[in-house]
Design a protein around this motif. Structure first.
Motif, PDB file in Angstrom:
ATOM      1  N   GLY A  10       1.443  -2.763  -0.919  1.00 22.90           N
ATOM      2  CA  GLY A  10       0.788  -2.715  -2.215  1.00 22.90           C
ATOM      3  C   GLY A  10       0.186  -1.348  -2.457  1.00 22.90           C
ATOM      4  O   GLY A  10       0.443  -0.391  -1.715  1.00 22.90           O
ATOM      5  N   LYS A  11      -0.649  -1.259  -3.469  1.00 27.45           N
ATOM      6  CA  LYS A  11      -1.223   0.033  -3.863  1.00 27.45           C
ATOM      7  C   LYS A  11      -2.026   0.668  -2.737  1.00 27.45           C
ATOM      8  O   LYS A  11      -1.919   1.872  -2.490  1.00 27.45           O
ATOM      9  CB  LYS A  11      -2.111  -0.162  -5.102  1.00 27.45           C
ATOM     10  N   ALA A  12      -2.833  -0.129  -2.056  1.00 22.66           N
ATOM     11  CA  ALA A  12      -3.663   0.426  -0.977  1.00 22.66           C
ATOM     12  C   ALA A  12      -2.798   0.989   0.144  1.00 22.66           C
ATOM     13  O   ALA A  12      -3.134   2.018   0.749  1.00 22.66           O
ATOM     14  CB  ALA A  12      -4.603  -0.644  -0.431  1.00 22.66           C
ATOM     15  N   ASP A  13      -1.679   0.321   0.429  1.00 21.32           N
ATOM     16  CA  ASP A  13      -0.768   0.818   1.463  1.00 21.32           C
ATOM     17  C   ASP A  13      -0.118   2.134   1.031  1.00 21.32           C
ATOM     18  O   ASP A  13       0.000   3.071   1.831  1.00 21.32           O
ATOM     19  CB  ASP A  13       0.304  -0.232   1.750  1.00 21.32           C
ATOM     20  N   ASP A  14       0.295   2.200  -0.236  1.00 24.58           N
ATOM     21  CA  ASP A  14       0.860   3.446  -0.750  1.00 24.58           C
ATOM     22  C   ASP A  14      -0.134   4.594  -0.601  1.00 24.58           C
ATOM     23  O   ASP A  14       0.228   5.703  -0.188  1.00 24.58           O
ATOM     24  CB  ASP A  14       1.223   3.297  -2.231  1.00 24.58           C
ATOM     25  N   GLU A  15      -1.381   4.322  -0.933  1.00 27.38           N
ATOM     26  CA  GLU A  15      -2.400   5.372  -0.861  1.00 27.38           C
ATOM     27  C   GLU A  15      -2.624   5.824   0.575  1.00 27.38           C
ATOM     28  O   GLU A  15      -2.821   7.017   0.834  1.00 27.38           O
ATOM     29  CB  GLU A  15      -3.705   4.865  -1.480  1.00 27.38           C
ATOM     30  N   ALA A  16      -2.578   4.895   1.531  1.00 28.75           N
ATOM     31  CA  ALA A  16      -2.765   5.258   2.936  1.00 28.75           C
ATOM     32  C   ALA A  16      -1.625   6.144   3.425  1.00 28.75           C
ATOM     33  O   ALA A  16      -1.844   7.140   4.130  1.00 28.75           O
ATOM     34  CB  ALA A  16      -2.860   3.995   3.794  1.00 28.75           C
ATOM     35  N   VAL A  17      -0.401   5.801   3.048  1.00 23.57           N
ATOM     36  CA  VAL A  17       0.763   6.605   3.442  1.00 23.57           C
ATOM     37  C   VAL A  17       0.688   7.985   2.795  1.00 23.57           C
ATOM     38  O   VAL A  17       0.947   9.014   3.442  1.00 23.57           O
ATOM     39  CB  VAL A  17       2.067   5.885   3.049  1.00 23.57           C
ATOM     40  N   GLU A  18       0.307   8.028   1.525  1.00 25.03           N
ATOM     41  CA  GLU A  18       0.222   9.315   0.818  1.00 25.03           C
ATOM     42  C   GLU A  18      -0.872  10.206   1.392  1.00 25.03           C
ATOM     43  O   GLU A  18      -0.685  11.425   1.508  1.00 25.03           O
ATOM     44  CB  GLU A  18      -0.015   9.072  -0.672  1.00 25.03           C
ATOM     45  N   ARG A  19      -2.010   9.624   1.770  1.00 24.63           N
ATOM     46  CA  ARG A  19      -3.086  10.424   2.362  1.00 24.63           C
ATOM     47  C   ARG A  19      -2.618  11.094   3.651  1.00 24.63           C
ATOM     48  O   ARG A  19      -2.872  12.287   3.884  1.00 24.63           O
ATOM     49  CB  ARG A  19      -4.317   9.556   2.638  1.00 24.63           C
ATOM     50  N   ALA A  20      -1.959  10.319   4.493  1.00 30.85           N
ATOM     51  CA  ALA A  20      -1.472  10.878   5.753  1.00 30.85           C
ATOM     52  C   ALA A  20      -0.414  11.945   5.501  1.00 30.85           C
ATOM     53  O   ALA A  20      -0.386  12.980   6.174  1.00 30.85           O
ATOM     54  CB  ALA A  20      -0.915   9.765   6.635  1.00 30.85           C
ATOM     55  N   HIS A  21       0.434  11.712   4.514  1.00 30.41           N
ATOM     56  CA  HIS A  21       1.478  12.686   4.192  1.00 30.41           C
ATOM     57  C   HIS A  21       0.865  13.994   3.693  1.00 30.41           C
ATOM     58  O   HIS A  21       1.305  15.092   4.087  1.00 30.41           O
ATOM     59  CB  HIS A  21       2.429  12.108   3.139  1.00 30.41           C
ATOM     60  N   ARG A  22      -0.145  13.893   2.837  1.00 34.11           N
ATOM     61  CA  ARG A  22      -0.814  15.117   2.351  1.00 34.11           C
ATOM     62  C   ARG A  22      -1.458  15.883   3.507  1.00 34.11           C
ATOM     63  O   ARG A  22      -1.409  17.114   3.554  1.00 34.11           O
ATOM     64  CB  ARG A  22      -1.865  14.760   1.301  1.00 34.11           C
ATOM     65  N   ALA A  23      -2.058  15.144   4.434  1.00 34.31           N
ATOM     66  CA  ALA A  23      -2.708  15.796   5.575  1.00 34.31           C
ATOM     67  C   ALA A  23      -1.679  16.491   6.468  1.00 34.31           C
ATOM     68  O   ALA A  23      -1.931  17.584   6.984  1.00 34.31           O
ATOM     69  CB  ALA A  23      -3.499  14.768   6.383  1.00 34.31           C
ATOM     70  N   MET A  24      -0.513  15.865   6.642  1.00 33.12           N
ATOM     71  CA  MET A  24       0.554  16.515   7.404  1.00 33.12           C
ATOM     72  C   MET A  24       1.028  17.787   6.715  1.00 33.12           C
ATOM     73  O   MET A  24       1.229  18.826   7.362  1.00 33.12           O
ATOM     74  CB  MET A  24       1.740  15.564   7.581  1.00 33.12           C
ATOM     75  N   ALA A  25       1.224  17.700   5.411  1.00 36.08           N
ATOM     76  CA  ALA A  25       1.680  18.871   4.662  1.00 36.08           C
ATOM     77  C   ALA A  25       0.676  20.014   4.782  1.00 36.08           C
ATOM     78  O   ALA A  25       1.059  21.181   4.928  1.00 36.08           O
ATOM     79  CB  ALA A  25       1.901  18.499   3.198  1.00 36.08           C
TER      80      ALA A  25
ATOM     81  N   GLU B 185      11.198  12.626   2.430  1.00 34.28           N
ATOM     82  CA  GLU B 185      12.200  11.647   2.007  1.00 34.28           C
ATOM     83  C   GLU B 185      11.757  10.227   2.334  1.00 34.28           C
ATOM     84  O   GLU B 185      11.982   9.295   1.542  1.00 34.28           O
ATOM     85  CB  GLU B 185      13.538  11.958   2.688  1.00 34.28           C
ATOM     86  N   ILE B 186      11.130  10.052   3.475  1.00 29.81           N
ATOM     87  CA  ILE B 186      10.634   8.724   3.854  1.00 29.81           C
ATOM     88  C   ILE B 186       9.572   8.259   2.878  1.00 29.81           C
ATOM     89  O   ILE B 186       9.581   7.106   2.422  1.00 29.81           O
ATOM     90  CB  ILE B 186      10.089   8.763   5.297  1.00 29.81           C
ATOM     91  N   LEU B 187       8.664   9.145   2.528  1.00 27.07           N
ATOM     92  CA  LEU B 187       7.599   8.786   1.587  1.00 27.07           C
ATOM     93  C   LEU B 187       8.188   8.384   0.239  1.00 27.07           C
ATOM     94  O   LEU B 187       7.800   7.350  -0.333  1.00 27.07           O
ATOM     95  CB  LEU B 187       6.649   9.969   1.402  1.00 27.07           C
ATOM     96  N   ALA B 188       9.111   9.175  -0.280  1.00 31.00           N
ATOM     97  CA  ALA B 188       9.695   8.882  -1.595  1.00 31.00           C
ATOM     98  C   ALA B 188      10.382   7.525  -1.598  1.00 31.00           C
ATOM     99  O   ALA B 188      10.230   6.737  -2.556  1.00 31.00           O
ATOM    100  CB  ALA B 188      10.685   9.983  -1.977  1.00 31.00           C
TER     101      ALA B 188
END
Length: 226
Positions: free
Chosen positions: A107-122, A187-190
């Motif tokens: 759901g939305k909260a899961d998307d946000e958790a994945v995106e936060r980690a992705h931004r931190a990796m970037a 690509e995984i995130l998208a």
């Protein structure tokens, strides 16, 4: 090295607290494989006898994080290069098994958790911060699989990941290699956000293939491998 990381106040000296603190030190990458774990010095830090420390170390031996040899004492566990590749294969199998269910339940909260980690990796890639990249990569992959809700599978996945943590694999790669792996993460995130299961599994397989190649490039003369 371990004692320096443990130094400080420890108001809770229960065996559970000792185990938690020792595990934290081994997983955060500050105590490399092969490092000695001096039983009596650890006990002194916590102000306890060696008994609860020894029992905690027995638990960590069972988790694959500590080794004990008669007359040589306790050390942070080392993996052979083959064992490291094996544990990454285990992680791949478990992650692949979780992803389909994860996408369906996210759901939305899961998307946000994945995106936060992705931004931190970037950000870690831009900063050239290998330790941060390693840490946030773990957070990213755990965020991807957590929505699956399969408690036992998730426990096995995290345990398999923990066994490889003292080595801090991503910190031994070149910046270019981390950048390539980050493109996989894009690509995984998208695919995850698009709820495109087929593309997500394809991207994940490609990523794990890249990881295997990267692991093969790790230096074998650093003393970190058994």
């Amino acid at each position: 090295m371990l004692i320096a990381r443990l130094a400080g106040e420890h108001p809770d000296s229960s065996q559970a607290a000792i185990l938690t603190e020792l595990r934290r030190c081994l997983l955060d990458g500050g105590v490399p494989p092969g490092s000695a774990i001096p039983l009596e010095e650890v006990a002194a830090v916590f102000g306890v006898s060696v008994i609860p420390v020894r029992e905690s170390l027995k638990t960590l031996i069972g988790e694959g994080l500590v080794e004990h040899r008669p007359n040589l004492g306790y050390t942070v566990a080392k993996l052979t290069a083959a064992e490291l590749r094996e544990m990454y294969l285990v992680r791949e199998v478990l992650e692949t098994a979780a992803l389909t269910a994860s996408v369906a339940a996210a759901g939305k909260a899961d998307d946000e958790a994945v995106e936060r980690a992705h931004r931190a990796m970037a950000q870690a890639v831009r900063d050239g911060d290998a330790a941060a990249y390693h840490r946030e990569s773990r957070r990213f992959h755990l965020a991807l699989v957590t929505p699956c809700g399969m408690r036992r599978l998730l426990g096995m996945f995290e345990s398999a990941w923990n066994i490889t943590e003292p080595l801090q694999s991503m910190t031994h790669l070149t910046a270019a290699e981390r950048g390539t792996l980050q493109q996989d993460h894009d690509e995984i995130l998208a695919a995850f956000l698009a709820r495109d299961t087929e593309e997500l599994l394809r991207a994940a397989r490609a990523h794990h293939g890249g990881l295997r190649k990267a692991l093969d490039s790790l230096p074998s003369d650093t003393g970190l491998f058994a």
